[in-house]
Design an enzyme around this catalytic site. Structure first.
Site: not given
Lengths: 319, 319
Positions: A222, A224, A259
């Site tokens: 993703n 992420h 994050c």
């Protein structure tokens, strides 16, 4: 409040409810296609063995806590994959898809009685249960596959998020109707750690590491940062003498924010000793602007300490 | 010169020659005790399968280069473990022990034709050969276990180091006598990349990342940074647009110095494009005082590019 604050995305969350399409009446569908795990107990528990690899052990010659967490993630995903339905990486239930909803992890509790070593084989069981009106719980039980000794217990809470607005959502009735048949009716594998997690700040934390950035390899599909990587950042601010003399025996984590590649983090730790050999730490990961990413509490015992695990909490039906 | 400059320690190196004690006449000794690999080809090749796990894939949904390198390390160690002799973590041959010698890796060349994805099973073969008067070569061949397609080839060079003085050593005759019977008589699995590796500096490198420090989980059982982690640091200074659009197709690394918990590193990268879609980078890892830790060169191809691998270089006897 909780619903407004939590925006963490976890890959596994977005995939795991594909298992809703299990066909428990067709045993041939229940075999894990990778040959690395299987459904047991009437289709509600997924079981997989892992041989601990040399690169999964750390300076102590035992599996690192990240390795333990990786195995939890892997079984959660294979639990879904075992239904042969891992086609859409963001798989939600049909009703969730209609409503743009995905699952996100908000809380994780882990108790490690013993860390396996290189060449040990661990058996990981995982299952899901109801949790309140709007949540789902996923539990794990990790054993030494040879002796049956319980090594790790873990319990996690998941809620729904709208993937467009990135805001948390209540669980719609239609979704509940879809998923309820797949819940195990069981108590959490760990008694809930109900003590509030402290919010640290620059003055209450004795140990602060600034300027932490994701490495390219920390990102998952993703783009992420994978939630397991957060643990490495927590340990970045834990004092080296503790890491050298103690091992992590349990932790409670609250995920609050996702994050990305460009996030710059600060890791804060406060240490409290209670006069015994055990050490407790409070942790906070935050962005440079102060936004909370994760709160955590960890307990540490001296290395090679004898374990007095509370195995009485393990539901007999998961053995 | 080479002998004086190189002081890298690699856990695997210190263990791998325990396989000298193989008992090829007793087939029961040749079975891998972990049940995850086996000796093939008259006891000279070790073979192990790996199922790619969800946490071993990166943002591209394929295994990361670190995962590939981890599998190489694991097979090198299991190659030794398969002899049932992995008792002393620093195992050298009896003659090496007498002389305080350990193996250290100095050079690594890797060609990746295709990265496997989650759930793929790869078959890794590894073997060792003579290399000049004072070195040993270890090669690896990684295939898709289903189709036999070659995914990765790797070749590495090892020399001896005195573990007290941390200086490199010639290979004593007594040691050569011990290990020679275990060498495969084969060409390297990759043609040697004989181009000199450039020494970058602040002005020749366009991309510099400073202040890189090991994480606790980067340390191996020797309390040193594991050599696989160096690759993550190299990528730290590679420009993000390259990482996003290209994949690493090959690399040549020269290890020159070990790193510990307190090392602070700088990662330097220079990019050269040759008018094609392929990109070549030069890399340097150095300590803040300027000491070289590693030189490297990487080649990158556009993602999803068609591979024209040179499989003609693979010795037929390793198929």
């Amino acid at each position: 409040m909780l619903l407004a604050a939590i925006t963490t995305v976890f890959l596994a969350a977005e995939k795991q409810w594909m298992m809703l399409d299990w066909k428990p009446k067709r045993p041939d569908m229940l075999i894990d296609p990778f040959g690395i795990g299987k459904i047991v107990q009437d289709g509600l528990v997924f079981r997989q063995n892992f041989s601990i690899r040399s690169y999964e052990i750390g300076a102590d010659q035992t599996a690192s806590i990240e390795t333990v967490m990786n195995h939890l993630q892997e079984t959660a995903l294979n639990h879904v994959g075992s239904a042969g339905l891992l086609v859409d990486g963001f798989g939600s239930t049909p009703e969730m898809c209609k409503k743009n909803l995905i699952w996100v992890v908000t809380r994780m509790q882990v108790v490690v009685d013993r860390y396996p070593t290189w060449g040990n084989v661990v058996q990981v069981d995982t299952w899901v249960s109801a949790s309140g009106k709007n949540c789902m719980r996923r539990d794990w039980l990790v054993r030494d596959s040879k002796t049956g000794e319980v090594l790790t217990r873990a319990s996690s809470i998941w809620v729904m998020m709208n993937k467009v607005t990135r805001r948390l959502s209540k669980m719609p009735e239609e979704v509940r109707g879809e998923i309820e048949p797949y819940f195990m009716n069981s108590e959490p594998v760990i008694a809930e750690d109900s003590r509030k997690l402290v919010k640290l700040n620059g003055s209450s934390a004795e140990f602060v590491r600034k300027g932490l950035t994701p490495r390219w390899s920390d990102l998952d599909v993703n783009q992420h940062v994978n939630n397991v990587k957060y643990i490495g950042w927590i340990l970045e601010s834990a004092p080296l003498p503790i890491l050298e003399t103690h091992e992590l025996s349990s932790m409670t984590l609250e995920y609050r924010r996702e994050c990305g590649r460009d996030s710059v983090l600060q890791s804060l730790t406060a240490v409290s000793e209670n006069g015994t050999d055990e050490i407790e730490c409070q942790h906070l990961l935050r962005l440079e602007d102060g936004s909370e990413v994760m709160r955590g509490r960890t307990q540490w015992r001296p290395k090679n300490a004898k374990i007095s695990g509370n195995v009485g909490q393990i539901p007999a039906d998961t053995a």
